[in-house]
Design a protein around this motif. Structure first.
Motif, PDB file in Angstrom:
ATOM      1  N   GLY A   1       0.771  -1.228   0.000  1.00 26.94           N
ATOM      2  CA  GLY A   1       0.000   0.000   0.000  1.00 26.94           C
ATOM      3  C   GLY A   1       0.804   1.282   0.000  1.00 26.94           C
ATOM      4  N   ILE A   2       2.118   1.188  -0.181  1.00 21.41           N
ATOM      5  CA  ILE A   2       2.969   2.372  -0.205  1.00 21.41           C
ATOM      6  C   ILE A   2       3.131   2.821  -1.653  1.00 21.41           C
ATOM      7  CG2 ILE A   2       5.280   3.256   0.322  1.00 21.41           C
ATOM      8  CD1 ILE A   2       5.278   1.021   2.568  1.00 21.41           C
ATOM      9  N   THR A   3       2.986   4.105  -1.898  1.00 22.29           N
ATOM     10  CA  THR A   3       3.013   4.625  -3.258  1.00 22.29           C
ATOM     11  C   THR A   3       4.448   4.762  -3.745  1.00 22.29           C
ATOM     12  OG1 THR A   3       0.999   5.862  -2.756  1.00 22.29           O
ATOM     13  CG2 THR A   3       2.151   6.425  -4.791  1.00 22.29           C
ATOM     14  N   VAL A   4       4.822   3.899  -4.670  1.00 22.31           N
ATOM     15  CA  VAL A   4       6.151   3.907  -5.290  1.00 22.31           C
ATOM     16  C   VAL A   4       5.945   3.705  -6.784  1.00 22.31           C
ATOM     17  CG1 VAL A   4       7.192   2.914  -3.205  1.00 22.31           C
ATOM     18  CG2 VAL A   4       6.545   1.415  -5.097  1.00 22.31           C
ATOM     19  N   PRO A   5       6.967   3.951  -7.622  1.00 26.44           N
ATOM     20  CA  PRO A   5       6.799   3.728  -9.060  1.00 26.44           C
ATOM     21  C   PRO A   5       6.433   2.273  -9.381  1.00 26.44           C
ATOM     22  CG  PRO A   5       8.760   5.037  -8.635  1.00 26.44           C
ATOM     23  CD  PRO A   5       8.279   4.562  -7.307  1.00 26.44           C
ATOM     24  N   ALA A   6       5.658   2.111 -10.435  1.00 23.73           N
ATOM     25  CA  ALA A   6       5.279   0.776 -10.915  1.00 23.73           C
ATOM     26  C   ALA A   6       6.264   0.376 -12.014  1.00 23.73           C
ATOM     27  CB  ALA A   6       3.849   0.780 -11.439  1.00 23.73           C
ATOM     28  N   TYR A   7       7.346  -0.259 -11.640  1.00 20.89           N
ATOM     29  CA  TYR A   7       8.396  -0.570 -12.605  1.00 20.89           C
ATOM     30  C   TYR A   7       7.879  -1.514 -13.688  1.00 20.89           C
ATOM     31  CZ  TYR A   7      11.479   1.866  -9.457  1.00 20.89           C
ATOM     32  OH  TYR A   7      12.051   2.842  -8.685  1.00 20.89           O
ATOM     33  N   ILE A   8       8.290  -1.242 -14.925  1.00 18.75           N
ATOM     34  CA  ILE A   8       7.781  -1.933 -16.109  1.00 18.75           C
ATOM     35  C   ILE A   8       8.597  -3.199 -16.372  1.00 18.75           C
ATOM     36  CG2 ILE A   8       7.493  -1.732 -18.613  1.00 18.75           C
ATOM     37  CD1 ILE A   8       7.171   1.298 -18.177  1.00 18.75           C
ATOM     38  N   LEU A   9       7.918  -4.270 -16.749  1.00 19.88           N
ATOM     39  CA  LEU A   9       8.621  -5.479 -17.168  1.00 19.88           C
ATOM     40  C   LEU A   9       9.101  -5.308 -18.606  1.00 19.88           C
ATOM     41  CD1 LEU A   9       6.419  -8.373 -15.736  1.00 19.88           C
ATOM     42  CD2 LEU A   9       8.549  -7.457 -14.804  1.00 19.88           C
ATOM     43  N   SER A  10      10.284  -5.823 -18.867  1.00 16.89           N
ATOM     44  CA  SER A  10      10.845  -5.760 -20.218  1.00 16.89           C
ATOM     45  C   SER A  10      10.170  -6.789 -21.116  1.00 16.89           C
ATOM     46  CB  SER A  10      12.345  -6.025 -20.164  1.00 16.89           C
ATOM     47  OG  SER A  10      12.580  -7.398 -19.870  1.00 16.89           O
ATOM     48  N   ILE A  11      10.565  -6.818 -22.376  1.00 20.02           N
ATOM     49  CA  ILE A  11      10.028  -7.825 -23.295  1.00 20.02           C
ATOM     50  C   ILE A  11      10.445  -9.227 -22.876  1.00 20.02           C
ATOM     51  CG2 ILE A  11       9.888  -6.232 -25.245  1.00 20.02           C
ATOM     52  CD1 ILE A  11      12.526  -7.386 -26.269  1.00 20.02           C
ATOM     53  N   ASN A  12      11.459  -9.311 -22.007  1.00 21.76           N
ATOM     54  CA  ASN A  12      11.907 -10.601 -21.469  1.00 21.76           C
ATOM     55  C   ASN A  12      11.315 -10.894 -20.095  1.00 21.76           C
ATOM     56  OD1 ASN A  12      13.709 -11.060 -23.702  1.00 21.76           O
ATOM     57  ND2 ASN A  12      15.106  -9.569 -22.777  1.00 21.76           N
ATOM     58  N   LYS A  13      10.365 -10.048 -19.667  1.00 23.37           N
ATOM     59  CA  LYS A  13       9.675 -10.189 -18.379  1.00 23.37           C
ATOM     60  C   LYS A  13      10.609  -9.956 -17.190  1.00 23.37           C
ATOM     61  CE  LYS A  13       6.027 -11.302 -20.713  1.00 23.37           C
ATOM     62  NZ  LYS A  13       5.005 -10.258 -20.965  1.00 23.37           N
ATOM     63  N   HIS A  14      11.576  -9.075 -17.360  1.00 23.44           N
ATOM     64  CA  HIS A  14      12.483  -8.698 -16.277  1.00 23.44           C
ATOM     65  C   HIS A  14      12.255  -7.232 -15.916  1.00 23.44           C
ATOM     66  CE1 HIS A  14      15.343 -11.886 -18.186  1.00 23.44           C
ATOM     67  NE2 HIS A  14      14.471 -12.445 -17.351  1.00 23.44           N
ATOM     68  N   MET A  15      12.494  -6.888 -14.645  1.00 26.59           N
ATOM     69  CA  MET A  15      12.388  -5.484 -14.245  1.00 26.59           C
ATOM     70  C   MET A  15      13.658  -4.708 -14.592  1.00 26.59           C
ATOM     71  SD  MET A  15      10.096  -4.954 -10.813  1.00 26.59           S
ATOM     72  CE  MET A  15      10.940  -6.046  -9.700  1.00 26.59           C
ATOM     73  N   ILE A  16      14.760  -5.415 -14.759  1.00 24.44           N
ATOM     74  CA  ILE A  16      16.013  -4.762 -15.124  1.00 24.44           C
ATOM     75  C   ILE A  16      16.687  -5.585 -16.210  1.00 24.44           C
ATOM     76  CG2 ILE A  16      17.327  -5.909 -13.288  1.00 24.44           C
ATOM     77  CD1 ILE A  16      18.945  -3.287 -13.016  1.00 24.44           C
ATOM     78  N   GLU A  17      17.316  -4.891 -17.152  1.00 30.30           N
ATOM     79  CA  GLU A  17      17.977  -5.567 -18.271  1.00 30.30           C
ATOM     80  C   GLU A  17      19.438  -5.117 -18.360  1.00 30.30           C
ATOM     81  OE1 GLU A  17      17.195  -7.882 -20.346  1.00 30.30           O
ATOM     82  OE2 GLU A  17      15.000  -8.046 -20.274  1.00 30.30           O
ATOM     83  N   SER A  18      20.288  -5.993 -18.868  1.00 28.07           N
ATOM     84  CA  SER A  18      21.680  -5.640 -19.121  1.00 28.07           C
ATOM     85  C   SER A  18      21.917  -5.559 -20.625  1.00 28.07           C
ATOM     86  CB  SER A  18      22.623  -6.663 -18.494  1.00 28.07           C
ATOM     87  OG  SER A  18      22.486  -7.927 -19.120  1.00 28.07           O
ATOM     88  N   ILE A  19      22.775  -4.639 -21.015  1.00 28.45           N
ATOM     89  CA  ILE A  19      23.091  -4.417 -22.425  1.00 28.45           C
ATOM     90  C   ILE A  19      24.604  -4.531 -22.577  1.00 28.45           C
ATOM     91  CG2 ILE A  19      22.919  -2.811 -24.364  1.00 28.45           C
ATOM     92  CD1 ILE A  19      20.618  -1.464 -22.704  1.00 28.45           C
ATOM     93  N   PRO A  20      25.091  -5.614 -23.180  1.00 23.89           N
ATOM     94  CA  PRO A  20      26.545  -5.780 -23.326  1.00 23.89           C
ATOM     95  C   PRO A  20      27.097  -4.931 -24.463  1.00 23.89           C
ATOM     96  CG  PRO A  20      25.397  -7.667 -24.265  1.00 23.89           C
ATOM     97  CD  PRO A  20      24.335  -6.784 -23.674  1.00 23.89           C
TER      98      PRO A  20
END
Length: 320
Positions: free
Chosen positions: A72-91
Motif C-alpha cells: 500500500g505504499i506509493t512507489v513507481p510501478a516498474y515496467i517489465l521488459s520484453i523478457n519479463k524482467h524489471m532490469i535488463e543488461s546491455i553488453p
C-alpha cells in the motif's frame, strides 16, 4: 549532460518496448554513473555497470520497491521488459549497461515554502518512512545489499587514512548495536524531499538506488540531515534553522513514533547515525564541494573528525 552512448539508450528503449525516441531528462550528480531519459510518459534509467553485483543488487532493490507497493505504499510501478524482467543488461565492447523503466508518477518534489507551512508534509513524510519500516517486517531476501556494502564503498572514497580510521571506529559501534524486527530491516536509505513526489497529500517514494538492510533510525537520520541541509544551504529560509526543532523535528518524530514503535534508545542516539550520513555525504560529494566551496569542505571534515553534534540540542527533549 549524460555520457551514455545513444545506441545504448535506443537498445534499452527497445528492451522495454518504448515506442517514442528517448530524450535526456536528468542526471543526479557528478558521481552518478547513470542518466534518466524521457519516453513520453515513461522514464528510462540507463547506467554503466561498475561492479559485478550491480545488476543483482538493483534487481533486488526493485523487488523491494514492489514489496512496498504491494503493502500500500506509493512507489513507481516498474515496467517489465520484453523478457519479463524489471532490469535488463546491455553488453557492449566497453562493458555492461543496465536499464529499467517506469511510468512517471504524478506530483513534484517539494518546492521551497517556509518550514512553518510544512507541518503536514513533515508528518506525512515521517508516516511514509514508518510505513516502509512496518512493511520491512514481511520482507525476506538474502539478496538485498547490507549496509556494509555502502560503508565499504564510502570508505574506499574517503580522502585520507585519518578519516578512514574514524569511519572504521563508527562501523564497529554500529555493528555492536542490538538488532530486532522493530529497529532493523530493509530501508530506502535516501528518502529526502528530492526523492519524494508530492501530489496533494499523497507522497510517492522514488529512487531506490541506495536501499539496503540497515537500522531504521538511519532513514530518520537521513531525513534530519537532508532537511537541515536543504533549509541551511538550498532554500530561501535559512533564518528558519533556529526554529527547526519546533517546526520540523517535533511533528516529524511524533508522527513516526505514532506509526512505528521504534525503540526510543535508537532516537536518543540518532547522532551516531547522523555522523554516518555525514561520512557518506562527504565521500560522495567531496569533489563537488571542493570545487564550489573548498573552505567549507575543511569545516565539514573537521566536524566529522571531532564528532561535533549535528543538532544544537539534545534530541531526548523531543520525547518528553
Amino acid at each position: 549532460m549524460h555520457s551514455i552512448p545513444s545506441d545504448i539508450v535506443q537498445s534499452a528503449a527497445k528492451l522495454f518496448a518504448l515506442s517514442l525516441s528517448p530524450s535526456f531528462f536528468s542526471r543526479s550528480h557528478q558521481h552518478s554513473a547513470g542518466s534518466l531519459f524521457e519516453c513520453g510518459n515513461v522514464l528510462l534509467k540507463v547506467s554503466k555497470q561498475t561492479s559485478m553485483n550491480d545488476m543483482d543488487d538493483m534487481d533486488e532493490r526493485l523487488h523491494y520497491a514492489l514489496h512496498l507497493r504491494q503493502n500500500g505504499i506509493t512507489v513507481p510501478a516498474y515496467i517489465l521488459s520484453i523478457n519479463k524482467h524489471m532490469i535488463e543488461s546491455i553488453p557492449t565492447d566497453s562493458g555492461l549497461y543496465l536499464a529499467y523503466a517506469w511510468p512517471k508518477a504524478p506530483g513534484k518534489p517539494l518546492a521551497d515554502p517556509h518550514p512553518r507551512h510544512l507541518e503536514q508534509y513533515y508528518r506525512n513524510w515521517a508516516a511514509l518512512l514508518a510505513a516502509c519500516h512496518n512493511a520491512a517486517g514481511t520482507y525476506r531476501s538474502d539478496l538485498l545489499p547490507d549496509w556494509h556494502a555502502e560503508w565499504q564503498s564510502c570508505y574506499n572514497d574517503l580522502p585520507d587514512n585519518e578519516m578512514k580510521d574514524c569511519f572504521e571506529v563508527l562501523k564497529g559501534e554500529l555493528d555492536r548495536r542490538e538488532r530486532n524486527i522493530l529497529n532493523f530491516g530493509a530501508i530506502h536509505n535516501d528518502a529526502h524531499p528530492r526523492n519524494i513526489l508530492q501530489n496533494g497529500q499523497v507522497l510517492t517514494l522514488i529512487d531506490f538506488d541506495r536501499c539496503c538492510y540497515h537500522y531504521f533510525v538511519q532513514d530518520i537520520a537521513n531525513a534530519i540531515y537532508s532537511e537541515y541541509s536543504r533549509i541551511g544551504f538550498h532554500s530561501g529560509h535559512k533564518s528558519a534553522l533556529i526554529e527547526m526543532r519546533e517546526l520540523f523535528l517535533i511533528p516529524f518524530i511524533q508522527a513516526y513514533l505514532a506509526a512505528h514503535p521504534l525503540p526510543k534508545v535508537d532516537i536518543y542516539e540518532v547522532e551516531i547515525f547522523l555522523l554516518y550520513r555525514q561520512f557518506v555525504m562527504f565521500s560522495i560529494f567531496q569533489r563537488e564541494i571542493n570545487e564550489a566551496a573548498p573552505d567549507y569542505l575543511k569545516v565539514f571534515r573537521q566536524r566529522i573528525m571531532t564528532r561535533a553534534p549535528f543538532l544544537p540540542f539534545n534530541i531526548e527533549s523531543l520525547l518528553f
